[in-house]
Design a protein around this motif. Structure first.
Motif, PDB file in Angstrom:
ATOM      1  N   THR A 260      -0.762   6.731   3.427  1.00 36.21           N
ATOM      2  CA  THR A 260      -0.785   5.692   4.453  1.00 36.21           C
ATOM      3  C   THR A 260      -0.010   6.159   5.662  1.00 36.21           C
ATOM      4  OG1 THR A 260       1.185   4.637   3.534  1.00 36.21           O
ATOM      5  CG2 THR A 260      -0.961   3.932   2.660  1.00 36.21           C
ATOM      6  N   SER A 261      -0.038   5.358   6.659  1.00 30.60           N
ATOM      7  CA  SER A 261       0.662   5.693   7.896  1.00 30.60           C
ATOM      8  C   SER A 261       2.161   5.783   7.640  1.00 30.60           C
ATOM      9  CB  SER A 261       0.368   4.624   8.961  1.00 30.60           C
ATOM     10  OG  SER A 261       1.115   4.881  10.128  1.00 30.60           O
TER      11      SER A 261
ATOM     12  N   GLY B 167       0.790  -1.222   0.000  1.00 23.58           N
ATOM     13  CA  GLY B 167       0.000   0.000   0.000  1.00 23.58           C
ATOM     14  C   GLY B 167       0.818   1.266   0.000  1.00 23.58           C
ATOM     15  N   SER B 168       2.144   1.137  -0.017  1.00 27.25           N
ATOM     16  CA  SER B 168       2.975   2.343  -0.063  1.00 27.25           C
ATOM     17  C   SER B 168       3.013   2.891  -1.479  1.00 27.25           C
ATOM     18  CB  SER B 168       4.379   2.014   0.433  1.00 27.25           C
ATOM     19  OG  SER B 168       5.008   1.130  -0.483  1.00 27.25           O
TER      20      SER B 168
END
Length: 575
Positions: free
Chosen positions: A313-314, A279-280
């Motif tokens: 994302t985080s 998801g990066s």
């Protein structure tokens, strides 16, 4: 290494190297300017610099020619500098005859103007265009040639110009000219150095090979170039010393432009703590769907789109790229210094060739004077090497064939090149008007310097006055109210159109000599002829009435009477 050291090096390289080191160290005991040691490379010595027309100098001249043509074609700054010099040196070419005969001057000027429109042997260019190309070639290539040829047109032989570029004069593939000491770069000379002919070569546009075409006698060939040394027969490009800094400037400007494009091409970056987690950003728009590793992988990019919302994302953050910082001040300082290094070999001010804002104050006037002097020097070379020989050949042919009348001063004349460069046009005009009023220059000089012809301007001025006169008569409006440029035009035109006063009808008989009449009046006025005899003479000889004769003959002035001093009275006696 010299020849001896190279010979030793072929057998014992170490001994040759030690000998070269020892000779180099000995230079430190001599004058530093003559033997700089390792501070700079060698000058080439006698073999390179003794003769201006050695084989090595001929080879270097051709190498510089190719390099100068390449930079002039591709580097806009250098092309603009050359174009500016040529524009001021050859703009508005005009021939002004000054034989002293107005009719002959007009015919000579009209003939040269008409011939200049069809002077090119190919029929493509006029004299002004050929002159501009010749000046450009003289600066870029080093020299240029005009072959004066005779061509038959409509049954008559006409003089035409065949331009010859520098690489066609001599064999560019063999600068040594096959070892012929009497041929220098295509210029054939005799034992004392006089030019006999020029060897012209023909180019192959497909293979770029050259083949010998013919030899042109020196009297038929006009060689246009600016020599540096007295034993020089071929011209070297004026850009020779400017080519190295111009090439550097061309390359660093291209590299700086690439760096600026790279900088403005990146709007921002997204940072993440773990770029390889699912998801990066490595999964967005990648050319390789597999996670990136230290050994390589697909490039991670996010395409720019207006109004697009990104979800991070985080551990990710967006950092925008800094504003464009190119070109920097240090780069621009280097750029300006390099441009100045290019201007110096051309003998032109930096402000004139590149940055007009630098022309200000007293320094600006000095630089403009320098540019004007340098341009005038180029014009004198063109006049001496091309324009005057062309004029002599064309006018002499026309006079010998009866197309023009002969005048003893048929070669007297000058060439006008248009307006000169000036930093203060108002002061320059006032200075020229002061010289005109002082008689140092003429109106023709002022008009020709601005690209005009004196007779044409004078006729146009006269036609304007006639138009104003007709318009004033048509509209009943005085000329003074139509234009304020003319001084008392109504009174002046009235005086011109008023015939001079005539003597009374019948007072002096028509067709007779009036000298005896004047002699009679003169004698009557002087008193040598009495008044009655003068009146009788006028009545008898000229049929003048006695009443008119009485009025015409002056009365003699009364003569002062001689006065006698009174006698002294006798003193009375005392008696």
């Amino acid at each position: 290494m010299n020849l001896l050291e190279r010979t030793i090096a072929s057998i014992a390289p170490e001994r040759a190297l030690n000998r070269a080191f020892a000779r180099e160290r000995l230079k430190h005991f001599s004058h530093d300017a003559a033997s700089p040691g390792r501070r700079r490379s060698g000058s080439g010595g006698r073999m390179k610099n003794a003769s201006s027309e050695s084989w090595r100098m001929g080879r270097d001249r051709i190498t510089l020619l190719w390099d100068a043509r390449d930079l002039h074609r591709n580097f806009g700054i250098l092309q603009g500098m050359v174009s500016r010099i040529v524009q001021y040196a050859t703009d508005d070419i005009l021939y002004i005859a000054s034989t002293g005969d107005k009719v002959a001057d007009g015919e000579y000027q009209a003939y040269m103007r008409e011939w200049g429109e069809r002077c090119d042997v190919t029929g493509r260019h006029q004299l002004g265009a050929l002159l501009r190309m010749a000046q450009t070639a003289s600066l870029v290539d080093g020299d240029h040639g005009w072959n004066m040829v005779d061509v038959e047109e409509n049954g008559d032989w006409q003089i035409r110009i065949q331009p010859i570029e520098a690489d066609r004069i001599g064999n560019v593939l063999n600068p040594s000219d096959s070892g012929n000491p009497q041929c220098i770069g295509g210029v054939n000379i005799d034992e004392v150095g006089r030019v006999l002919s020029y060897s012209i070569y023909k180019r192959d546009r497909i293979t770029s090979n050259v083949t010998f075409e013919h030899d042109v006698p020196a009297e038929c060939f006009l060689h246009i170039f600016d020599p540096w040394r007295v034993d020089q027969y071929r011209g070297v490009t004026a850009l020779a010393a400017a080519l190295a800094p111009a090439r550097d400037l061309y390359e660093i400007a291209d590299a700086e432009m690439m760096a600026a494009k790279w900088q403005v091409g990146h709007a921002g970056m997204i940072y993440t703590d773990d770029p390889y987690k699912p998801g990066s950003d490595s999964a967005w728009n990648t050319t390789d769907a597999s996670p990136r590793s230290e050994s390589g992988g697909g490039a991670s990019e996010i395409q720019m789109q207006a109004g697009k919302v990104l979800r991070l994302t985080s551990g990710e953050k967006v950092q925008f790229a800094p504003g464009a910082m190119r070109p920097s001040g240090a780069f621009m300082a280097l750029y300006s210094a390099t441009v100045r290094a290019i201007c110096q070999p051309l003998n032109m001010p930096y402000g004139f060739l590149y940055d007009m804002s630098a022309l200000s104050g007293h320094t600006g006037r000095v630089e403009i004077a320098q540019a004007t002097r340098a341009i005038a020097r180029l014009q004198k070379l063109l006049v001496a090497q091309a324009l005057n020989p062309v004029r002599d050949r064309v006018l002499s042919r026309a006079i010998s064939t009866g197309q023009l009348p002969f005048h003893p001063n048929w070669r007297s004349g000058r060439w006008g090149f248009g307006a000169t460069l000036t930093g203060d046009y108002g002061n320059d005009v006032n200075a020229k008007l002061a010289l005109l009023n002082a008689g140092v220059i003429t109106v023709s000089d002022l008009i020709s310097d601005n690209g005009g012809n004196f007779e044409d301007v004078a006729r146009r001025a006269a036609s304007e006055v006639k138009f104003y006169q007709g318009l004033a008569a048509e509209t009943q409006v005085p000329i003074e109210l139509i234009t304020a440029r003319l001084t008392n035009p109504t009174q002046t035109l009235a005086a011109i159109n008023t015939p001079p006063p005539q003597p009374p009808q019948g007072l002096v008989p028509q067709g007779e000599d009036t000298k005896p009449l004047l002699e009679v009046l003169k004698q009557a006025g002087e008193g040598t002829m009495d008044r009655k005899s003068a009146i009788a003479t006028l009545v008898t000889l000229y049929g003048i009435t006695p009443q008119d004769a009485e009025l015409m003959v002056p009365r003699p002035a009364p003569r002062p009477e001689a006065s006698t001093p009174p006698k002294n009275p006798q003193p009375e006696s005392e008696e």
